[in-house]
Structure formats: structure tokens, C-alpha cells
Design a protein around this motif. Structure first.
Motif, PDB file in Angstrom:
ATOM      1  N   ASN A 195       0.845  -1.186   0.000  1.00 37.70           N
ATOM      2  CA  ASN A 195       0.000   0.000   0.000  1.00 37.70           C
ATOM      3  C   ASN A 195       0.879   1.234   0.000  1.00 37.70           C
ATOM      4  O   ASN A 195       1.598   1.487   0.957  1.00 37.70           O
ATOM      5  CB  ASN A 195      -0.917   0.007   1.223  1.00 37.70           C
ATOM      6  CG  ASN A 195      -2.001  -1.032   1.111  1.00 37.70           C
ATOM      7  OD1 ASN A 195      -1.767  -2.111   0.574  1.00 37.70           O
ATOM      8  ND2 ASN A 195      -3.186  -0.706   1.590  1.00 37.70           N
ATOM      9  N   TRP A 215       1.137   5.419  -1.664  1.00 40.38           N
ATOM     10  CA  TRP A 215       0.475   6.535  -2.325  1.00 40.38           C
ATOM     11  C   TRP A 215       0.635   6.384  -3.823  1.00 40.38           C
ATOM     12  O   TRP A 215       1.744   6.142  -4.321  1.00 40.38           O
ATOM     13  CB  TRP A 215       1.114   7.822  -1.819  1.00 40.38           C
ATOM     14  CG  TRP A 215       0.508   9.042  -2.398  1.00 40.38           C
ATOM     15  CD1 TRP A 215      -0.771   9.491  -2.226  1.00 40.38           C
ATOM     16  CD2 TRP A 215       1.161   9.983  -3.255  1.00 40.38           C
ATOM     17  NE1 TRP A 215      -0.953  10.649  -2.908  1.00 40.38           N
ATOM     18  CE2 TRP A 215       0.215  10.991  -3.555  1.00 40.38           C
ATOM     19  CE3 TRP A 215       2.436  10.088  -3.784  1.00 40.38           C
ATOM     20  CZ2 TRP A 215       0.492  12.078  -4.358  1.00 40.38           C
ATOM     21  CZ3 TRP A 215       2.732  11.172  -4.592  1.00 40.38           C
ATOM     22  CH2 TRP A 215       1.759  12.151  -4.878  1.00 40.38           C
ATOM     23  N   GLY A 222      -0.459   8.599  -6.252  1.00 36.32           N
ATOM     24  CA  GLY A 222      -0.861   9.836  -6.919  1.00 36.32           C
ATOM     25  C   GLY A 222       0.170  10.394  -7.878  1.00 36.32           C
ATOM     26  O   GLY A 222       0.012  11.499  -8.377  1.00 36.32           O
ATOM     27  N   ARG A 227      -2.698   1.264  -4.846  1.00 33.06           N
ATOM     28  CA  ARG A 227      -2.531   2.721  -4.903  1.00 33.06           C
ATOM     29  C   ARG A 227      -3.540   3.405  -3.998  1.00 33.06           C
ATOM     30  O   ARG A 227      -4.731   3.322  -4.221  1.00 33.06           O
ATOM     31  CB  ARG A 227      -2.728   3.211  -6.333  1.00 33.06           C
ATOM     32  CG  ARG A 227      -1.616   2.752  -7.232  1.00 33.06           C
ATOM     33  CD  ARG A 227      -1.948   3.068  -8.668  1.00 33.06           C
ATOM     34  NE  ARG A 227      -0.915   2.498  -9.525  1.00 33.06           N
ATOM     35  CZ  ARG A 227      -1.049   2.371 -10.813  1.00 33.06           C
ATOM     36  NH1 ARG A 227      -2.154   2.750 -11.404  1.00 33.06           N
ATOM     37  NH2 ARG A 227      -0.074   1.850 -11.527  1.00 33.06           N
ATOM     38  N   SER A 244      -4.797   6.997  -1.941  1.00 29.55           N
ATOM     39  CA  SER A 244      -4.674   8.450  -2.104  1.00 29.55           C
ATOM     40  C   SER A 244      -4.018   9.045  -0.864  1.00 29.55           C
ATOM     41  O   SER A 244      -3.477  10.129  -0.896  1.00 29.55           O
ATOM     42  CB  SER A 244      -6.030   9.082  -2.343  1.00 29.55           C
ATOM     43  OG  SER A 244      -6.873   8.812  -1.265  1.00 29.55           O
ATOM     44  N   ASP A 245      -4.074   8.306   0.237  1.00 33.06           N
ATOM     45  CA  ASP A 245      -3.430   8.745   1.466  1.00 33.06           C
ATOM     46  C   ASP A 245      -3.198   7.468   2.265  1.00 33.06           C
ATOM     47  O   ASP A 245      -4.116   6.682   2.442  1.00 33.06           O
ATOM     48  CB  ASP A 245      -4.368   9.702   2.222  1.00 33.06           C
ATOM     49  CG  ASP A 245      -3.667  10.349   3.421  1.00 33.06           C
ATOM     50  OD1 ASP A 245      -2.756   9.715   3.986  1.00 33.06           O
ATOM     51  OD2 ASP A 245      -4.060  11.464   3.776  1.00 33.06           O
ATOM     52  N   ILE A 246      -1.988   7.255   2.718  1.00 32.49           N
ATOM     53  CA  ILE A 246      -1.684   5.997   3.405  1.00 32.49           C
ATOM     54  C   ILE A 246      -2.503   5.869   4.681  1.00 32.49           C
ATOM     55  O   ILE A 246      -2.713   4.769   5.208  1.00 32.49           O
ATOM     56  CB  ILE A 246      -0.162   5.859   3.681  1.00 32.49           C
ATOM     57  CG1 ILE A 246       0.201   4.415   4.046  1.00 32.49           C
ATOM     58  CG2 ILE A 246       0.278   6.795   4.778  1.00 32.49           C
ATOM     59  CD1 ILE A 246      -0.032   3.427   2.934  1.00 32.49           C
ATOM     60  N   SER A 260      -3.085  18.167   5.181  1.00 31.20           N
ATOM     61  CA  SER A 260      -2.384  17.284   4.259  1.00 31.20           C
ATOM     62  C   SER A 260      -0.904  17.296   4.638  1.00 31.20           C
ATOM     63  O   SER A 260      -0.410  18.248   5.244  1.00 31.20           O
ATOM     64  CB  SER A 260      -2.587  17.748   2.812  1.00 31.20           C
ATOM     65  OG  SER A 260      -1.712  18.815   2.521  1.00 31.20           O
ATOM     66  N   SER A 305      -3.156  19.079  -2.287  1.00 25.97           N
ATOM     67  CA  SER A 305      -1.955  18.265  -2.055  1.00 25.97           C
ATOM     68  C   SER A 305      -0.810  18.862  -2.847  1.00 25.97           C
ATOM     69  O   SER A 305      -1.005  19.809  -3.609  1.00 25.97           O
ATOM     70  CB  SER A 305      -2.202  16.831  -2.532  1.00 25.97           C
ATOM     71  OG  SER A 305      -2.352  16.834  -3.937  1.00 25.97           O
ATOM     72  N   SER A 358      -7.176  14.352  -3.977  1.00 29.90           N
ATOM     73  CA  SER A 358      -5.932  15.036  -3.652  1.00 29.90           C
ATOM     74  C   SER A 358      -5.714  16.215  -4.595  1.00 29.90           C
ATOM     75  O   SER A 358      -4.648  16.813  -4.602  1.00 29.90           O
ATOM     76  CB  SER A 358      -4.753  14.066  -3.716  1.00 29.90           C
ATOM     77  OG  SER A 358      -4.541  13.664  -5.044  1.00 29.90           O
TER      78      SER A 358
END
Lengths: 398, 213, 552
Positions: free
Chosen positions: A43, A45, A47, A74, A76-78, A197, A254, C512
Motif C-alpha cells: 500500500n 500513495w 498519486g 494505490r 490516495s493517502d496511506i 495534508s 496536495s 488530492s
């Protein structure tokens, strides 16, 4: 076909691919053997195209060299994966978890480590751990304010860098006052990623460090004096927001979002922990080539990122093989290569032999890359992060 | 061919009896006409014979072909050919497809095609194999529907006002054709109608269906 | 009484077990886990929470009212002008387009650096740099509103079109035309009130979706604070377990909001009927309707163009590396862009397509036998339809979170099967709505004819019923594919993040703020439904193209 001779042949063929021998060679051989055929859900990120490509390259190599199947999940945020692991724990799933390896640092690492949800310690036992610059770079041993204690392996290290459009920024603002000056003279052209973020919070910490007369105080837990000590930051932000992009009523979500805005021309600035990010983006045609970079005179906020294995991973051996591969000189050099990822290495180049060094010698850096920072600022104590984020939300979300 | 007979049949819808208990026997080659006011249950009588009564209608009594009681057979095993008020040609098949659908299994593909062609020729529809049924006139559709029934080689023929929707000229032509084919094959035929001309042309017994009181 | 026996049939029971049952179980589980006063009080204490909830309701309710109004006007305009078929064809691309794709596309169109201003800059506006205007993600939620209205108008036009069969529209229109009413007015006064009665469930679903969606609110909605549903979505993905408890408790609040939305939708529907009736009773007539017709047409056309532009914008952004304002087209397009996008998309395309295909095939296989059972009872069809519709009337996050809890207990979370199941829940109501009436519309005498010709039931179904249903089935398959492709929250909750689809990747990227990456995934979201509908229509018209009597 299931004859011992056949198995021996396979073993012989694989022999040259095994990592260099060390004291724990036998143990490591056992791990590599156990890892064969395992599927490792990684797992991380997802992006960023370049990073995804890099992980795809590793996937192929791990498949070919170790018969380990790496699956890049993938996220978007761990934080999503951290919450999954916590959910699995509360559902009593102590084996057969959905995550085998994760790209992690800071508060996400702290959340898992303090809850006892990490496998380990394992990081320092890896054959390639001996190349890591443990002594020279303290951020490999302390993540946030928490000692890593071998529960995570450093994967990369970097410093907060400001990138700007050279056509619009004549003189580099090297301190908060000059930056504020520029912002007020160019309304609507500066912003920073929205806290909480990752990069947004980092910006708050960077500015707090740069604005604080007594930096040492920030390395101890925050207390009742938080309001007083953070007031220079709020004062700076209050003024800056008035002249910022969307008058400080909207922020890029982000780092990549901010890079997008710089690329289309909505902003003149972007932030990144990766000093090579702009060069790489220019090389790939994602950013125009008139980009400059700076790190504040007060020092650049340093940051390492890590690999960790959840306590309920089904493939701990596979995960360690993957992590070891990621720490190899070859993988680290490719990661540092701006053509691929451009993320500075965590290895101590002096510890490499001539052949291993060659990987790094051939790297060439791009036009917007800064030389290695002169002085790094370590992260303030973790309690500051939480308080800064909360205070920011309370102040600016109305 | 064997006779089609009905013995003491009465139909009930939601507990209400439709008509007085009915018994009749149709000899091979003869046409029995059933007349009666609408709603008295003429079509339901045919539904009963075919085994497709809707669940809200219940039946008492029996039906036989020769000595075989057909009351408990599934619809497809009864061997009754029925012409509905409309031709009901399958819209997704061409004319030949509709006829092949009716034709019993067996023989080679070519022989089956030839039988269909011959059947079409016998009613003046040579070369109509590839036509979309929806492009046919009412009289032509009626003739194809008749052929479809006959090719299935029924043991008896049930006619549910099949000429009703045709214009005058076509009605006579199609009626004569249907009756001639039925007689030629020696089929016992039951005709439901309220057209006196149909009854006269049938030259057979006439049963007036009376509402039950 | 009769429908009770139908509901006891295995084919129908199976439908319930797949759809309404897990939805209700999920709801129960959500309440079980989510009722936590401490967490609830933390929810209430969140900075900006009042604004979050207010903006959810504001955008949801205004979007519903506007969409209802526009849908009625669009259908009235089209039917009275005899171009209803064309209207259906026109809305199809926008209807097939997932909310997420339209949301990402609109963000790329409406932003100050978006397609709209590029079209006008610098020649008309003089802008060399994008102006610093807060349009997308605006605190008032206007861009979110625009996106919702665009999508929901299409949905309601479809619902109105489906209800049209239940109302003797043509006769009512002729009648009022003889009384001196123009076609538009006579439609609104006589047909629309009856239609309004028929679309109560879809209207409620629109309202509930409006207040609880994340698909459109992520790319377009306000940020400081976000809408309540996006706030919950962020909490669900936070590492801090305390914040999780907040998310669980929050979903209960969202559920209450959903109930309020259903009541409000009912009220709006009633009000709409009252207003339409009042206008009928006023007796007012106009000699010329064309100015009004022009105005409505202009509003609809601009919405339509905005929708198409957003699809184009997705394509442009996905296949560009650099796109500096004010260039209308990307400066740099090379062939390796294709490999970029292909590499990105290929990995999720397979999963997305496999899920969609499995959902469509399994869904049709579940619906057809049940539709067979209900072919004679309109009552049973309506009842089953209402039950299957239930998941569309619940805020997705509330019961999906509960479903996730159950899946984890059953240890099948994160599996393909679990995600497939969650997709079926959302595909079945649409499949039922399309296939059950189509099956019932087939003349039962075709089957009787075949029976008297000596054909067995199974063969009758294959040779008579199935071909007559073929076109509807093709459309149903396409519809299910487009539903599955669009689903984000079910994939997220049931898939444990392991099952990555175009929707989950696009949502993550949009979340994001990385619009280029989002566009690269949204391309799939846009292309798959469009292609699949095109294929369904093309095959459907090739099949039986020389058979006029086969139902469309």
C-alpha cells in the motif's frame, strides 16, 4: 517433474541472484526461500505517475529475481490503509490482513507503532541495511519524534523545497518576511497545500521554525505556551492569506495539486520535499522549464519516508525481500535518478564499493535541482503537528 | 383421426360458474361451432382444451381425443392446433422461420425447407420464405398462421374467431381454405365464433353456450 | 394476495437476498457500531460542522428542485415538439457518464484556468494569467450545484420518459389543444401532474444522492469546510481511530439527513403537482408559446454543451502534459502521453471491465427469472421494484459502512466477490426497472402459440421469449455496465482498497486535487459507458433489423 534434481537446478540458477553474503546469510536465505511465490500487497500513495512507474519496474524485477509478486495498492493517502489495519484489528483479524507492506512515516507510523500494530523489529536485519546512512542522517532513526527501533526501513530522505516561476520571481525571498513581501506584491499567485495534508502541515512547521526565535523549544512537547509560541506563525499567515490565491479561502489539496496549478499558470509557486521534483517534471514535460528552487535561510525541514510491515501481514518474508530490494544500491540509484523518480537516496555512498557506486556516478541532475541542503531542520516534536493542524482548522475553517 | 370429446365441463372464475356443464363430441372431418354472448367463456373453453387456463379459472370435467384423457397432459403434449383471433406470427422470425418452428422435427434441412416451400405454394404464397411477417397483409398472415398450425400435425383444430379481423373478401377466402384443409386432413374441428356466416359455412353441429344462472 | 405468493418464489427471494437484505443488514450494523454519544458530540464539535451540513442540504435541495423543474420542461418541450426520441438520445451520453467523470470534467471547464475561459482568452478577456476567481470548490457550492443539476436533470428526464407509458399523454394533449391551450401549456397542465406522481421514488433518490454524494462533491464541492459527506469520507480515511468513531457516528447523522431528504422530496413533489394543477385551473392561455420555448431550449442547450465540453476537457487534460493558460489546446502532446495514460489505465481497466461485465451478466441472470415470475402481475413488479430501489434511497455511506463491517466479519472484504456483490445492489434496481416491464410487455399468446405447436417450456423460452427480449437485455447489460463503472463508494468500502477501479482511482486523484491524474482515470469512466451503449444500440439494431415487429 518433481524430482530433487530439478529443484537443485532451480536453486543453482537462482544462486547468483541472491544478495551478498553477510553474518545472517543463512537466516536471510531462509527468508528469501519463504518469500518465493508470495504475493505482497504494497500500500503506497499512487498519486504520481513517475512513482507508480518506478514501483512497476520493481515489480518486474522482484518477479524475475525472487518470484515475489508485488501488488501496488494505490492509495490516495496511506492513512486509509492505517485505518484499515485498525479496523481489521477491531474485527479480530490478527492474521491474513489486507496490507503486507506500506509506505509510511510521521503520524501514520506513530499511530500504528504505539498501537502495537507493526511487525518487527526487522529493518536492521536486512542485508542491505548496512548501506543506510544511519549515523549521518538522524531522520533515518527518528520519525517524527518517535524512534523507529527497526520497525520501519528508511526508503528516501529529503528537505522541504520551494519552487517558483523564475519569470515572476526576480529576487529569491529567502526568509518569511521577504516571502510575505512578494506575496503582497503579487496577489493571488502564492498558496500552500491545505493542512492537514502532509505537505500543508510541513509548510506550517517550516514557517514556525523559520519564524521562532527559540527553535529548541519546538523539539520538546508543546504545552500551555503553544498559543504564545505559535502566534508569529498565525500573524504571518493572517497577513499572507489576504493576498494569497483565492484570498486564502481555498488551498491546493496536495503537493501534486499545487504542481498542477503551477503548470497551468494559476500559481507561481509550489512546495515539495523532493529537491529534484521540478527537474523531473520539466524533464517529463509536465512543467515549463523556467523554474527555480530555494530553501529558506533558516534551514529546510528534513523528512525521511519509510517502509513498514503491519502486524497481521500474510507475507512478512515477501515484504522483507521487497524492502531489501528497495534498499539495494541499484534500486536506490534508480529512485534518485530524475529520469525515473528523483528522490534522494538514504544510502551512505561512502559505504558502497566501486561497482555499487557506479550506479550513482552516472546520475545527472536537472536545471531546477538544488545541491544537497546546507542545513537540515529536524521535525518539531509530534505534539506540535497535531496542535498546529487543529489550530489551523479552527482559525481558517469558518 | 380420432374424435375430440368433452364431458360435463364447467369452468369457474373466482367461485362463479361460467356456463352450464357442457358435453360434446366432434367427429373427425366435421366442424362444430360454438356460439354465445361475449364473456360467456368461449375462449376459456379453448384455453382449457389447450391446457393454458389462467390460474384464477378452475375447471371440472374432462376432455379426450379418442380414448385418451388429455386433461393432465402439459400443453405441448396435447397435439391440438389452435388459431387465435390474430395470426400471432413470431415477429423475430421470417415466414419460413415461423413455419419451420411449427414443423415437427426430423428429416434433413433441405427436406424441411422444401416442405415449407410446398406448403406456402399450396396457399398461393410462393417465394414468401424470407419475408418479415409484419410486412404481410392480414389475409396472408392468417394463411401463414394456418400453415404453421398444420405443419405441427395436430390431432384436432381449435379455431378462436380466426377470421374476425379480416375484411369481407379475405374472410371468405381464408375461411374456405381453413375448412378445406381441416376436412382434407380429417381433423375434428371446434370453431368459436359469433359470426352467422362462419356457422353456416361450417355445415356442422352448432352449440349455443349459455351463461350459468 | 397474489403478489405474496410471487414474492415467496425462489427467483424473487434470491433478488432480495442479494439486494435489500444486505442493505438492511448493513444499516443495522451501522447503527450497532455507530451509536456512540461521545463520538457524536465530537462530530458536533468539529470546526465548521454547521456549515458542512448546511452546504450539503443547500446543494442537495436546490439541485433537486432545479433538476425537477428542468426535467419537466425538457420533456414537455420535447414531447410537445415531437422530438422525444431525440431528447432521449441527447441525454444518453450525459446519463451514461458517471457523476465522478462529469464532476472532474466540469472542474476542468469552469475553473479560471479551465476550458471556458481559455476559449475567451486573451482575445476577449485580456487575461494572460488565469484570474483569481473562486469558482470551482466555491464556499457557496455553486459549481457543485451546477454539476448535480446537470446529471440529475438527465436522470429525471429518463424517469419521466419511463413513466410516460403509464399516462394517456397523447389523448390528454389533444383534448386540451381543442380547448385552446398551446402544446407546452397543455402538457404541463394535464400530463405533467400525472407523471409527477409516477416519479416519486426517483425524485427521492435524487434528493438523497444530492445531500449524501461524494462523487460530485469531491471534485466540485467546497473545501473549507467540505460538504458533510466529504467530511465523513475524510474521517473514514484518517489514521486516528478516535476520528473513525466520529465517521461511524456521522453516518447515522447522514442517515437522518437521508430520511429528511425523502420527506422533503415528497413535499417538493406534492408542491410541484399543486403548482402544475393551479396553473391548469387558472385557465391562462398564450397565443404564442415560442418565446418561452426558446428560453427553455436555450437553458437546456447550454447545460448540454457544458456537459459535452466537460467530456472533451477530460480527454484534453488526460492526454496533455503541459497546458499553460491561455492556450486552448495543450502545448505538448507526444505519443508517450499515450503510453503514460495506457500504463495507468491498463491496470485498472481490466478490473473495472471484469467487475462491470460480471455485474451485468449476473444481474441479468438474477433479474430475468424473477421477471418471468412477475410477468402477469403489475402489483408484484411494483412491489419488488420498490424493495430493490431501497438501497438508492439510503445514503450510500451509512449502509455501506455497515456492509463493510459485515464483510470483515465474514472475512470476504477486499475480494472480487464482495465488490461484485456491492455493485449488484446498485445495478439490480435499474435492471429490474428495464427488464421487468419489457418481459411483461411481451404478448403472452406467443408463448401459448408455441405451446400448442408442441414446444416444451424451456425451448419456448429460448426460441420465443429470449429473442423478443434480446434488445432490452442488451440495453440492460449496457446499463448495468455503466452503473458498475460509475460506482465509487461500494468499491471503496467492500474492496478494502485492494480492488482498484477507474472510479476509485479517479476519486482518489480528484480528492488530492490532482486533476491530470484524475482525468487520466476519468477517461475510462467516460469511454466505457459510451462505448458499451453504442455497442448495445448498434447490435440491437443489427439484430432483427429486417423484423419490424420485434420490440425495441
Amino acid at each position: 517433474m518433481r524430482t530433487p534434481g530439478w529443484k537443485l537446478l532451480v536453486a543453482l540458477l537462482l544462486l547468483p541472484l541472491a544478495p551478498p553474503a553477510g553474518a545472517e546469510t543463512d537466516d536471510w536465505h531462509a527468508v528469501v526461500a519463504e518469500a518465493r511465490g508470495q504475493t505482497v500487497y504494497f500500500n503506497a500513495w499512487g498519486g504520481d505517475l513517475a512513482i507508480n512507474h518506478y514501483i512497476e519496474w520493481a515489480t518486474t524485477r522482484l518477479h524475475d529475481d525472487y518470484a515475489v509478486e508485488l501488488r501496488h495498492v494505490r492509495v490516495s493517502d496511506i492513512a486509509e490503509s492505517v485505518s484499515r489495519i485498525i479496523a481489521e484489528r477491531s474485527a479480530g483479524r490478527d492474521h491474513g490482513g489486507s496490507v503486507d507492506l506500506m509506505w509510511i512515516n510521521g503520524e501514520n507510523f506513530a499511530a500504528l507503532k504505539t498501537a502495537g500494530l507493526l511487525y518487527g523489529p526487522w529493518a536492521r536485519q536486512l542485508p542491505n541495511a548496512r548501506y543506510i546512512n544511519w549515523e549521518g542522517n538522524p531522520s533515518t532513526l527518528i520519525d517524527g519524534s518517535l524512534e523507529t527501533q527497526g520497525y520501519e526501513l528508511p526508503w528516501g530522505t529529503a528537505a522541504l523545497t520551494f519552487f517558483f516561476d523564475k519569470a515572476r520571481v526576480a529576487r529569491k525571498p529567502m526568509n518569511p518576511a521577504d516571502l510575505l513581501n512578494w506575496i503582497e506584491q503579487h496577489p493571488g499567485r502564492f498558496s500552500y497545500p491545505q493542512p492537514p495534508s502532509f505537505l500543508g502541515s510541513a509548510f506550517l512547521k517550516q514557517m514556525l521554525l523559520a519564524l521562532s526565535p527559540d527553535k529548541e523549544r519546538l523539539y520538546a512537547p508543546a504545552g500551555a505556551d503553544f498559543a504564545a509560541l505559535s502566534s508569529p506563525l498565525w500573524h504571518w499567515l493572517d497577513r499572507a492569506h489576504k493576498s494569497m490565491w483565492r484570498s486564502g479561502r481555498l488551498f491546493p489539496r496536495s503537493g501534486p495539486a499545487q504542481r498542477d496549478l503551477l503548470a497551468v499558470g494559476e500559481l507561481d509557486w509550489m512546495l515539495s520535499f523532493n529537491p529534484a521534483e521540478a527537474s523531473r517534471a520539466i524533464r517529463q514535460g509536465e512543467l515549463h522549464n523556467n523554474i527555480g528552487a530555494l530553501q529558506l535561510d533558516a534551514g529546510a525541514l528534513a523528512n525521511s519516508h519509510f517502509l513498514a510491515i503491519p502486524y497481521n501481514s500474510t507475507a512478512t518474508a515477501g515484504a522483507r525481500v521487497v524492502a531489501n530490494f528497495f534498499a539495494s544500491p541499484e534500486a536506490q540509484a534508480r529512485k534518485a535518478d530524475e529520469r525515473y523518480w528523483g528522490d534522494p537516496s538514504v544510502l551512505d555512498l561512502a559505504s558502497l564499493d566501486a561497482q555499487e557506486r557506479r550506479y550513482f556516478d552516472v546520475l545527472d541532475t536537472g536545471p531546477a535541482t538544488l545541491p544537497p541542503a546546507e542545513h537540515y531542520l529536524a521535525e518539531p516534536h509530534a505534539s506540535w503537528t497535531t496542535l498546529l493542524e487543529q489550530a489551523w482548522l479552527n482559525r481558517y475553517v469558518r | 383421426m380420432m374424435a375430440l370429446s368433452i364431458d360435463k365441463l364447467s369452468l369457474c372464475i373466482n367461485g362463479q360458474v361460467l356456463f352450464a356443464p357442457l358435453s360434446l363430441c366432434v367427429e373427425p372431418g366435421s366442424i362444430t361451432s360454438i356460439i354465445g354472448a361475449s364473456g360467456v367463456g368461449k375462449s376459456s373453453l379453448l384455453d382449457f382444451l389447450c391446457g393454458i387456463l389462467p390460474p384464477e379459472i378452475t375447471a371440472a370435467g374432462s376432455a379426450r381425443i379418442g380414448n385418451e384423457d388429455i386433461g393432465n397432459l402439459p400443453p405441448q403434449a396435447r397435439g391440438l392446433g389452435r388459431l387465435f383471433q390474430e395470426p400471432l406470427l413470431f415477429p423475430h422470425l421470417d415466414v419460413a422461420g415461423n413455419l419451420l418452428f411449427g414443423l415437427r422435427r426430423g428429416n434433413s434441412r433441405r427436406e424441411r425447407r422444401e416442405r415449407v416451400a410446398a406448403a406456402l405454394a399450396s396457399v398461393g404464397l410462393e417465394g414468401f420464405e424470407q419475408r418479415d411477417p409484419m410486412t404481410l397483409s392480414g389475409g396472408q398472415q392468417a394463411r401463414v398462421a394456418l400453415l404453421r398450425v398444420l405443419l405441427a400435425e395436430p390431432r384436432a383444430l381449435l379455431l378462436d374467431e380466426p377470421f374476425h379481423s379480416l375484411d369481407d373478401d379475405n374472410r371468405r377466402l381464408v375461411r374456405d381454405l381453413v375448412f378445406a384443409k381441416a376436412k382434407q386432413r380429417d381433423l375434428p374441428t371446434l370453431l368459436v365464433t359469433h359470426d352467422q356466416e362462419d356457422v353456416a359455412a361450417a355445415c356442422g353441429a352448432v352449440i349455443q353456450l349459455q351463461a350459468h344462472v | 394476495m397474489m403478489s405474496k405468493t410471487i414474492i415467496a418464489r425462489p427467483a424473487v427471494l434470491l433478488l432480495f437476498c442479494v439486494s435489500a437484505l444486505p442493505a438492511l443488514a448493513g444499516l443495522t450494523a451501522a447503527f450497532w457500531v455507530g451509536l456512540d454519544p461521545a463520538a457524536m458530540s465530537r462530530v458536533v464539535a468539529t470546526p465548521g460542522i454547521g456549515l458542512s451540513i448546511a452546504s450539503s442540504f443547500w446543494t442537495g435541495s436546490v439541485a433537486t428542485v432545479l433538476a425537477l423543474l428542468l426535467a419537466h420542461l425538457a420533456v414537455a418541450l420535447a414531447v410537445s415538439g415531437n422530438w422525444q426520441r431525440r431528447l432521449n438520445a441527447l441525454i444518453l451520453p450525459l446519463l451514461a457518464m458517471p457523476h465522478l467523470a462529469i464532476g472532474i470534467g466540469l472542474a476542468l471547464v469552469l475553473a479560471p484556468s479551465g476550458v471556458l475561459l481559455r476559449l475567451l482568452s486573451p482575445w476577449a478577456t485580456g487575461f494572460e494569467l488565469p484570474p483569481d476567481w473562486l469558482i470551482v470548490n466555491d464556499p457557496a457550492g455553486l459549481s457543485l450545484l451546477a454539476g448535480l443539476v446537470l446529471k440529475e436533470t438527465c436522470f429525471l428526464v429518463m424517469a419521466l420518459g419511463a413513466a410516460l407509458g403509464q399516462v394517456p399523454a397523447a389523448r390528454l394533449q389533444t383534448l386540451s389543444a381543442t380547448m385552446g391551450y398551446g402544446p407546452l401549456k397543455s402538457w404541463l397542465a394535464t400530463v405533467a401532474p400525472a407523471l409527477q406522481q409516477q416519479i416519486r421514488l426517483p425524485l427521492a433518490a435524487v434528493f438523497v444522492f444530492g445531500i449524501s454524494n461524494v462523487e460530485m462533491a469531491i471534485p466540485l464541492g467546497p473545501d473549507l469546510p467540505p460538504t458533510f459527506s466529504v467530511l465523513l469520507w475524510r474521517w473514514f480515511t484518517d489514521p486516528d481511530p478516535a476520528i473513525h468513531a466520529q465517521a461511524y457516528a456521522g453516518t447515522l447523522l447522514l442517515f437522518v439527513g437521508g430520511i429528511a431528504a425523502i420527506l422533503a422530496a415528497n413535499f417538493i413533489g406534492g408542491l410541484a403537482r399543486k403548482l402544475l394543477r393551479a396553473s391548469a385551473e387558472s385557465g391562462a392561455r398564450r397565443n404564442t408559446e415560442w418565446p418561452v420555448r426558446r428560453l427553455i431550449a436555450a437553458v437546456l442547450a447550454s447545460g448540454f454543451i457544458l456537459g459535452l465540453l466537460s467530456i472533451v476537457a477530460i480527454g484534453l487534460r488526460a492526454f496533455s502534459r503541459q497546458w499553460r493558460f491561455p492556450a486552448l489546446l495543450p502545448d505538448h502532446s507526444s505519443s508517450d502521453i499515450w503510453t503514460d495514460v495506457a500504463a495507468l489505465s491498463a491496470s485498472v481497466a481490466t478490473t473495472t471491465l471484469a467487475l462491470a461485465a460480471a455485474t451485468a451478466l449476473l444481474g441479468v441472470a438474477l433479474v430475468l427469472p424473477a421477471a418471468e415470475r412477475c410477468k402477469q402481475s403489475a402489483d408484484a413488479r411494483r412491489q419488488i421494484g420498490a424493495w430493490l430501489f431501497l438501497p438508492l434511497l439510503l445514503p450510500q455511506m451509512t449502509f455501506l459502512f455497515g456492509v463493510q463491517v459485515l464483510l470483515i466479519r465474514m472475512r470476504i472484504d477486499g475480494t472480487f466477490i464482495a465488490v461484485l456483490w456491492s455493485h449488484l445492489i446498485f445495478a439490480l434496481p435499474y435492471l429490474w426497472g428495464l427488464l421487468a416491464p419489457a418481459r411483461a410487455a411481451i404478448d403472452p399468446r406467443f408463448d401459448q402459440v408455441a405451446a400448442t405447436l408442441g414446444v416444451s417450456p424451456a425451448k419456448r423460452w429460448l426460441t420465443v421469449t429470449a429473442p423478443l427480449l434480446a434488445r432490452s437485455t442488451l440495453l440492460a447489460l449496457a446499463l448495468a455496465v455503466s452503473v458498475s463503472v460509475a460506482l465509487y463508494l461500494p468499491t471503496l468500502f467492500a474492496g478494502a482498497g485492494r480492488i482498484a477501479t477507474a472510479a476509485s482511482e479517479a476519486a482518489a486523484a480528484a480528492g488530492s486535487g490532482n486533476l491530470r491524474l484524475a482525468a487520466a482515470h476519468a477517461i475510462l469512466l467516460a469511454v466505457i459507458p459510451l462505448c458499451i451503449f453504442a455497442i448495445a444500440y448498434a447490435t440491437g439494431s443489427l439484430l432483427f433489423r429486417h423484423r419490424r415487429g420485434v420490440p425495441r
